[in-house]
Design a protein around this motif. Structure first.
Motif, mmCIF file in Angstrom:
data_model
loop_
_atom_site.group_PDB
_atom_site.id
_atom_site.type_symbol
_atom_site.label_atom_id
_atom_site.label_comp_id
_atom_site.label_asym_id
_atom_site.label_seq_id
_atom_site.Cartn_x
_atom_site.Cartn_y
_atom_site.Cartn_z
ATOM 1 N N LEU A 5 -120.348 -14.570 56.221
ATOM 2 C CA LEU A 5 -119.224 -14.638 57.145
ATOM 3 C C LEU A 5 -118.647 -16.042 57.150
ATOM 4 N N ARG A 6 -117.364 -16.121 56.918
ATOM 5 C CA ARG A 6 -116.713 -17.423 56.879
ATOM 6 C C ARG A 6 -115.589 -17.425 57.898
ATOM 7 N N GLY A 7 -114.473 -18.057 57.586
ATOM 8 C CA GLY A 7 -113.381 -18.066 58.537
ATOM 9 C C GLY A 7 -113.729 -18.872 59.772
ATOM 10 N N SER A 8 -113.718 -18.221 60.930
ATOM 11 C CA SER A 8 -113.914 -18.924 62.195
ATOM 12 C C SER A 8 -115.378 -19.203 62.487
ATOM 13 N N HIS A 9 -116.279 -18.643 61.677
ATOM 14 C CA HIS A 9 -117.691 -18.818 61.930
ATOM 15 C C HIS A 9 -118.249 -19.984 61.125
ATOM 16 N N ALA A 10 -119.294 -20.589 61.647
ATOM 17 C CA ALA A 10 -119.956 -21.659 60.917
ATOM 18 C C ALA A 10 -120.660 -21.085 59.692
ATOM 19 N N VAL A 11 -120.780 -21.916 58.665
ATOM 20 C CA VAL A 11 -121.459 -21.511 57.444
ATOM 21 C C VAL A 11 -122.572 -22.506 57.174
ATOM 22 N N MET A 12 -123.799 -22.032 57.092
ATOM 23 C CA MET A 12 -124.910 -22.909 56.768
ATOM 24 C C MET A 12 -124.698 -23.483 55.371
ATOM 25 N N ASP A 13 -124.858 -24.777 55.246
ATOM 26 C CA ASP A 13 -124.587 -25.467 53.992
ATOM 27 C C ASP A 13 -125.897 -25.963 53.392
ATOM 28 N N PHE A 14 -126.373 -25.270 52.359
ATOM 29 C CA PHE A 14 -127.589 -25.691 51.688
ATOM 30 C C PHE A 14 -127.287 -26.836 50.728
ATOM 31 N N ASP A 15 -128.259 -27.686 50.531
ATOM 32 C CA ASP A 15 -128.152 -28.720 49.507
ATOM 33 C C ASP A 15 -128.064 -28.030 48.151
ATOM 34 N N ASP A 16 -127.025 -28.341 47.390
ATOM 35 C CA ASP A 16 -126.792 -27.628 46.134
ATOM 36 C C ASP A 16 -127.973 -27.723 45.175
ATOM 37 N N GLN A 17 -128.680 -28.847 45.202
ATOM 38 C CA GLN A 17 -129.764 -29.074 44.250
ATOM 39 C C GLN A 17 -131.145 -28.740 44.819
ATOM 40 N N ALA A 18 -131.183 -28.215 46.019
ATOM 41 C CA ALA A 18 -132.479 -27.858 46.604
ATOM 42 C C ALA A 18 -133.157 -26.799 45.739
ATOM 43 N N GLN A 19 -134.431 -26.998 45.466
ATOM 44 C CA GLN A 19 -135.190 -26.064 44.637
ATOM 45 C C GLN A 19 -135.807 -24.979 45.520
ATOM 46 N N LEU A 20 -135.385 -23.755 45.326
ATOM 47 C CA LEU A 20 -135.879 -22.643 46.135
ATOM 48 C C LEU A 20 -137.152 -22.052 45.530
ATOM 49 N N ASP A 21 -138.028 -21.599 46.411
ATOM 50 C CA ASP A 21 -139.245 -20.909 45.990
ATOM 51 C C ASP A 21 -139.101 -19.436 46.361
ATOM 52 N N GLY A 22 -138.566 -18.669 45.419
ATOM 53 C CA GLY A 22 -138.314 -17.262 45.684
ATOM 54 C C GLY A 22 -139.561 -16.426 45.824
ATOM 55 N N SER A 23 -140.718 -16.978 45.448
ATOM 56 C CA SER A 23 -141.963 -16.208 45.563
ATOM 57 C C SER A 23 -142.376 -16.003 47.011
ATOM 58 N N GLN A 24 -141.768 -16.735 47.944
ATOM 59 C CA GLN A 24 -142.109 -16.581 49.352
ATOM 60 C C GLN A 24 -141.430 -15.380 50.002
ATOM 61 N N VAL A 25 -140.511 -14.744 49.297
ATOM 62 C CA VAL A 25 -139.796 -13.587 49.830
ATOM 63 C C VAL A 25 -139.864 -12.454 48.812
ATOM 64 N N GLU A 26 -140.343 -11.300 49.256
ATOM 65 C CA GLU A 26 -140.434 -10.115 48.410
ATOM 66 C C GLU A 26 -139.308 -9.147 48.741
ATOM 67 N N ASN A 27 -138.767 -8.535 47.730
ATOM 68 C CA ASN A 27 -137.773 -7.490 47.925
ATOM 69 C C ASN A 27 -138.444 -6.150 47.657
ATOM 70 N N ARG A 28 -138.815 -5.457 48.711
ATOM 71 C CA ARG A 28 -139.536 -4.193 48.553
ATOM 72 C C ARG A 28 -138.608 -2.996 48.411
ATOM 73 N N GLY A 29 -137.332 -3.212 48.604
ATOM 74 C CA GLY A 29 -136.386 -2.127 48.405
ATOM 75 C C GLY A 29 -136.509 -1.041 49.448
#
Length: 297
Positions: A5-29
């Protein structure tokens, strides 16, 4: 998938170079509930009634006969998000990666505050999920299971948060919900989760929930120091969290479900209390200021 959601709402701004650890979140579908699962009442009133008892909760054991040996089996993961979510730019562009970024930041922060911190994974699911606490359908809302130490989240809940409870489905409202659940994980590690129980305005259940709100605010104050965000959260971000906290107060939900406000049935605290304790955590930035177990609340 819920659009950013953009426009009138705030948008969380991640550091572009931040290294994410996707193993901490599982997509079980998409998952079902073997053996019948939780029976959910029809219509908005039925869903709201479930939210009263369970949203931002931690104990779903007994909903379908409990967990442990009676559990028909934890649904296997369909994979973590490591390939999809690698940098902060991914978190800015994709909702699931945003969850990864928030979870990574939460765990990095709490690892500096809790001796011997043990990470808790997040499992994303659709429709239903099996956990070590029992089986649950999406209508129960986000929850933490202390047995397997997972946060469970169906992203469609955030649409429900807006359409039925009156809060906006925005990035920081979502972050507040996730941070609240990780507050329960911290309570589980430190032993305060055991103080939950009962109903009523001064009950242990209410005190546990308000402390988790406070912990959510504490993280928000310190999140930029974890390196995952480009800048501190704005006042607009915080207002999104406060709106979500207010929407899920016991009194607010009771009124929306067509009933009268009944403090004897409170399990999570009033809208005012939830806003107050999140604010206490955010202003102080100190987990020690989140003692909801001493005196009145």
């Amino acid at each position: 998938m819920i659009a950013l959601l953009r426009g009138s709402h705030a948008v969380m701004d991640f550091d572009d170079q931040a290294q994410l650890d996707g193993s901490q979140v599982e997509n079980r579908g998409r998952g079902g509930i073997p053996g019948g699962g939780l029976a959910v009442g029809g219509g908005a009133a039925g869903i709201i009634a479930l939210i009263v008892a369970l949203v931002f909760g931690f104990d779903i054991g007994g909903l379908t006969g409990g967990g442990g040996a009676e559990n028909p089996g934890v649904q296997p993961s369909s994979g973590n998000l490591s390939e999809k979510c690698q940098k902060g730019t991914d978190a800015d562009q994709d909702e699931q990666c945003r969850v990864v970024g928030v979870v990574n930041s939460l765990q990095d922060y709490w690892a500096t505050k809790v001796d011997g911190y043990q990470p808790a994974k997040t499992a994303l699911f659709e429709q239903g999920v099996q956990t070590e606490c029992g089986a649950a359908e999406s209508a129960v809302g986000p929850f933490y299971c202390p047995v397997d130490r997972y946060v469970y989240l169906d992203l469609s809940f955030f649409n429900q948060l807006e359409s039925q409870l009156g809060a906006k489905n925005t990035p920081f409202a979502q972050a507040y919900v996730i941070a609240h659940e990780y507050g329960h994980h911290v309570q589980n590690l430190t032993g305060t989760l055991e103080q939950s129980g009962g109903e009523g305005a001064e009950s242990g259940s209410v005190r546990v929930e308000l402390q988790a709100d406070c912990y959510s605010g504490v993280w928000a104050k310190n999140a930029v120091d974890t390196g995952f965000f480009a800048k501190p959260f704005t006042d607009a971000d915080i207002q999104e969290a406060l709106a979500a906290a207010s929407a899920v107060g016991d009194d607010s939900i009771q009124q929306k479900s067509g009933g009268q406000v009944n403090p004897d049935a409170f399990t999570h605290g009033t809208s005012e209390q939830r806003v107050t304790w999140f604010t206490n955590g955010y202003k102080s930035g100190d987990p020690a200021r989140c003692d909801t177990f001493s005196g009145s609340i």
